[in-house]
Design a protein around this motif. Structure first.
Motif, PDB file in Angstrom:
ATOM      1  N   SER A  55      -7.755 -23.778  13.424  1.00 43.58           N
ATOM      2  CA  SER A  55      -7.173 -24.208  12.148  1.00 43.58           C
ATOM      3  C   SER A  55      -8.638 -24.098  11.191  1.00 43.58           C
ATOM      4  N   VAL A  56      -8.488 -23.790  10.211  1.00 47.36           N
ATOM      5  CA  VAL A  56      -9.574 -23.757   9.062  1.00 47.36           C
ATOM      6  C   VAL A  56      -9.136 -24.635   7.827  1.00 47.36           C
ATOM      7  N   PHE A  57     -10.095 -25.127   7.221  1.00 45.09           N
ATOM      8  CA  PHE A  57     -10.087 -26.202   6.183  1.00 45.09           C
ATOM      9  C   PHE A  57     -10.892 -25.783   5.135  1.00 45.09           C
ATOM     10  N   VAL A  58     -10.604 -25.544   3.809  1.00 43.18           N
ATOM     11  CA  VAL A  58     -11.487 -25.104   2.906  1.00 43.18           C
ATOM     12  C   VAL A  58     -11.509 -25.990   1.567  1.00 43.18           C
ATOM     13  N   HIS A  59     -12.506 -26.738   1.609  1.00 44.17           N
ATOM     14  CA  HIS A  59     -12.806 -27.681   0.654  1.00 44.17           C
ATOM     15  C   HIS A  59     -13.691 -27.024  -0.540  1.00 44.17           C
ATOM     16  N   MET A  60     -13.915 -28.023  -1.885  1.00 43.04           N
ATOM     17  CA  MET A  60     -14.818 -27.552  -2.830  1.00 43.04           C
ATOM     18  C   MET A  60     -16.110 -27.435  -2.395  1.00 43.04           C
ATOM     19  N   GLY A  61     -16.476 -28.407  -1.281  1.00 37.14           N
ATOM     20  CA  GLY A  61     -17.752 -28.499  -0.833  1.00 37.14           C
ATOM     21  C   GLY A  61     -18.144 -27.275   0.336  1.00 37.14           C
ATOM     22  N   GLY A  62     -17.093 -26.690   0.810  1.00 36.64           N
ATOM     23  CA  GLY A  62     -17.453 -25.813   2.101  1.00 36.64           C
ATOM     24  C   GLY A  62     -16.125 -25.593   2.824  1.00 36.64           C
ATOM     25  N   SER A  63     -16.223 -25.144   4.116  1.00 37.04           N
ATOM     26  CA  SER A  63     -15.203 -24.672   4.840  1.00 37.04           C
ATOM     27  C   SER A  63     -15.749 -25.004   6.442  1.00 37.04           C
ATOM     28  N   TRP A  64     -14.721 -25.148   7.148  1.00 40.36           N
ATOM     29  CA  TRP A  64     -14.800 -25.509   8.428  1.00 40.36           C
ATOM     30  C   TRP A  64     -13.719 -25.812   9.316  1.00 40.36           C
ATOM     31  N   GLY A  65     -13.873 -25.982  10.636  1.00 38.20           N
ATOM     32  CA  GLY A  65     -12.733 -25.861  11.526  1.00 38.20           C
ATOM     33  C   GLY A  65     -12.144 -27.279  11.767  1.00 38.20           C
ATOM     34  N   LYS A  66     -11.408 -27.459  12.826  1.00 37.98           N
ATOM     35  CA  LYS A  66     -10.602 -28.588  13.310  1.00 37.98           C
ATOM     36  C   LYS A  66     -11.507 -29.539  13.553  1.00 37.98           C
ATOM     37  N   THR A  67     -12.520 -29.553  14.436  1.00 36.33           N
ATOM     38  CA  THR A  67     -13.370 -30.599  15.131  1.00 36.33           C
ATOM     39  C   THR A  67     -14.043 -31.133  13.799  1.00 36.33           C
ATOM     40  N   GLN A  68     -14.540 -30.488  12.880  1.00 32.82           N
ATOM     41  CA  GLN A  68     -15.360 -30.934  11.734  1.00 32.82           C
ATOM     42  C   GLN A  68     -14.421 -31.691  10.676  1.00 32.82           C
ATOM     43  N   GLU A  69     -13.211 -31.153  10.505  1.00 34.56           N
ATOM     44  CA  GLU A  69     -12.231 -31.824   9.746  1.00 34.56           C
ATOM     45  C   GLU A  69     -11.837 -33.180  10.279  1.00 34.56           C
ATOM     46  N   ILE A  70     -11.551 -33.276  11.468  1.00 35.05           N
ATOM     47  CA  ILE A  70     -11.331 -34.401  12.237  1.00 35.05           C
ATOM     48  C   ILE A  70     -12.154 -35.397  12.345  1.00 35.05           C
ATOM     49  N   ASN A  71     -13.476 -34.936  12.588  1.00 34.92           N
ATOM     50  CA  ASN A  71     -14.914 -35.974  12.325  1.00 34.92           C
ATOM     51  C   ASN A  71     -14.962 -36.404  10.889  1.00 34.92           C
ATOM     52  N   VAL A  72     -14.796 -35.540  10.049  1.00 33.99           N
ATOM     53  CA  VAL A  72     -14.821 -35.867   8.428  1.00 33.99           C
ATOM     54  C   VAL A  72     -13.970 -37.188   8.216  1.00 33.99           C
ATOM     55  N   ILE A  73     -12.727 -36.999   8.452  1.00 27.63           N
ATOM     56  CA  ILE A  73     -11.626 -37.928   8.257  1.00 27.63           C
ATOM     57  C   ILE A  73     -12.005 -39.181   9.064  1.00 27.63           C
ATOM     58  N   LYS A  74     -12.107 -39.270  10.326  1.00 22.43           N
ATOM     59  CA  LYS A  74     -12.619 -40.318  11.305  1.00 22.43           C
ATOM     60  C   LYS A  74     -13.705 -41.212  10.758  1.00 22.43           C
ATOM     61  N   SER A  75     -14.902 -40.238  10.206  1.00 22.74           N
ATOM     62  CA  SER A  75     -16.136 -41.034   9.566  1.00 22.74           C
ATOM     63  C   SER A  75     -15.787 -41.549   8.120  1.00 22.74           C
ATOM     64  N   GLY A  76     -14.941 -41.019   7.536  1.00 26.84           N
ATOM     65  CA  GLY A  76     -14.653 -41.533   6.191  1.00 26.84           C
ATOM     66  C   GLY A  76     -15.485 -40.562   5.386  1.00 26.84           C
ATOM     67  N   GLY A  77     -16.310 -39.370   5.695  1.00 25.85           N
ATOM     68  CA  GLY A  77     -16.866 -38.787   4.971  1.00 25.85           C
ATOM     69  C   GLY A  77     -16.109 -38.104   3.753  1.00 25.85           C
ATOM     70  N   ILE A  78     -14.790 -37.846   4.151  1.00 29.61           N
ATOM     71  CA  ILE A  78     -13.764 -37.694   2.895  1.00 29.61           C
ATOM     72  C   ILE A  78     -12.713 -38.709   3.253  1.00 29.61           C
ATOM     73  N   HIS A  79     -12.347 -39.503   2.395  1.00 33.11           N
ATOM     74  CA  HIS A  79     -11.111 -40.419   2.749  1.00 33.11           C
ATOM     75  C   HIS A  79     -10.111 -40.002   1.435  1.00 33.11           C
ATOM     76  N   TYR A  80      -9.079 -39.486   2.153  1.00 35.21           N
ATOM     77  CA  TYR A  80      -7.966 -39.110   1.499  1.00 35.21           C
ATOM     78  C   TYR A  80      -7.185 -40.149   0.988  1.00 35.21           C
ATOM     79  N   LYS A  81      -7.416 -41.142   0.000  1.00 36.26           N
ATOM     80  CA  LYS A  81      -6.770 -42.090  -0.165  1.00 36.26           C
ATOM     81  C   LYS A  81      -5.275 -42.112  -0.649  1.00 36.26           C
ATOM     82  N   LYS A  82      -5.211 -41.243  -1.383  1.00 35.33           N
ATOM     83  CA  LYS A  82      -3.690 -41.002  -1.836  1.00 35.33           C
ATOM     84  C   LYS A  82      -3.407 -39.756  -2.532  1.00 35.33           C
ATOM     85  N   ALA A  83      -2.489 -39.117  -2.182  1.00 37.70           N
ATOM     86  CA  ALA A  83      -2.222 -37.744  -2.664  1.00 37.70           C
ATOM     87  C   ALA A  83      -0.548 -37.774  -3.401  1.00 37.70           C
ATOM     88  N   ASP A  84      -0.731 -37.632  -4.721  1.00 43.27           N
ATOM     89  CA  ASP A  84       0.406 -37.808  -5.543  1.00 43.27           C
ATOM     90  C   ASP A  84       1.059 -36.281  -5.502  1.00 43.27           C
TER      91      ASP A  84
END
Length: 146
Positions: A55-84
């Motif tokens: 899998s690939v993830f494209v954000h405003m600040g870059g793009s990366w794969g599954k491992t980095q996305e999981i690490n970003v979520i786990k570490s709180g690098g990006i905390h998706y608090k609420k999606a309306d």
């Protein structure tokens, strides 16, 4: 008589295919809702099997794969608090589902709480184990009402 049976067979096949696609669409919509909640909860135990290994993830600040996305979520690098979620559409093409969400995302990025309007494209692939997320891409809208 043969024409009637053939017509009935076509009707049954069309109805079955339409029912199957509608069921798949609802399943993908529900899975997307769950994904947003798991991301808000930083529930990487549920997200890890959902994200395909390629899998690939494209954000405003870059793009990366599954491992980095999981690490970003786990570490709180990006905390998706609420999606309306304001709008959802799904198109099924074979074993691929393309879901578009129009959302307002409340997130914490780099320690700063931010709110942004996005169109998010999620691509799901169905295999023997069910639906897997293949891609998640954020496109920031210039104004919230777009």
């Amino acid at each position: 008589m043969k024409k009637s049976i053939f017509g009935l067979l076509l009707l049954v096949l069309f109805t079955t295919n339409t029912f199957s696609q509608n069921t798949d669409k609802q399943e993908v919509i529900q899975l997307s809702k769950q994904k947003w909640q798991w991301m808000a909860d930083k529930n990487v135990d549920r997200l890890t099997p959902l994200f395909d290994d390629k899998s690939v993830f494209v954000h405003m600040g870059g793009s990366w794969g599954k491992t980095q996305e999981i690490n970003v979520i786990k570490s709180g690098g990006i905390h998706y608090k609420k999606a309306d979620v304001h709008e959802v559409s799904v198109n099924i093409i074979g074993n691929t589902a393309i879901l578009l969400n129009k959302i307002t995302l409340l997130a914490v990025v780099g320690g700063n709480e931010v709110t942004n309007p996005f169109i998010v494209m999620e691509v799901y692939i169905k295999d023997n184990d069910g639906w897997k997320l293949g891609s998640l891409s954020f496109t920031k809208l210039m104004t919230p009402g777009q």
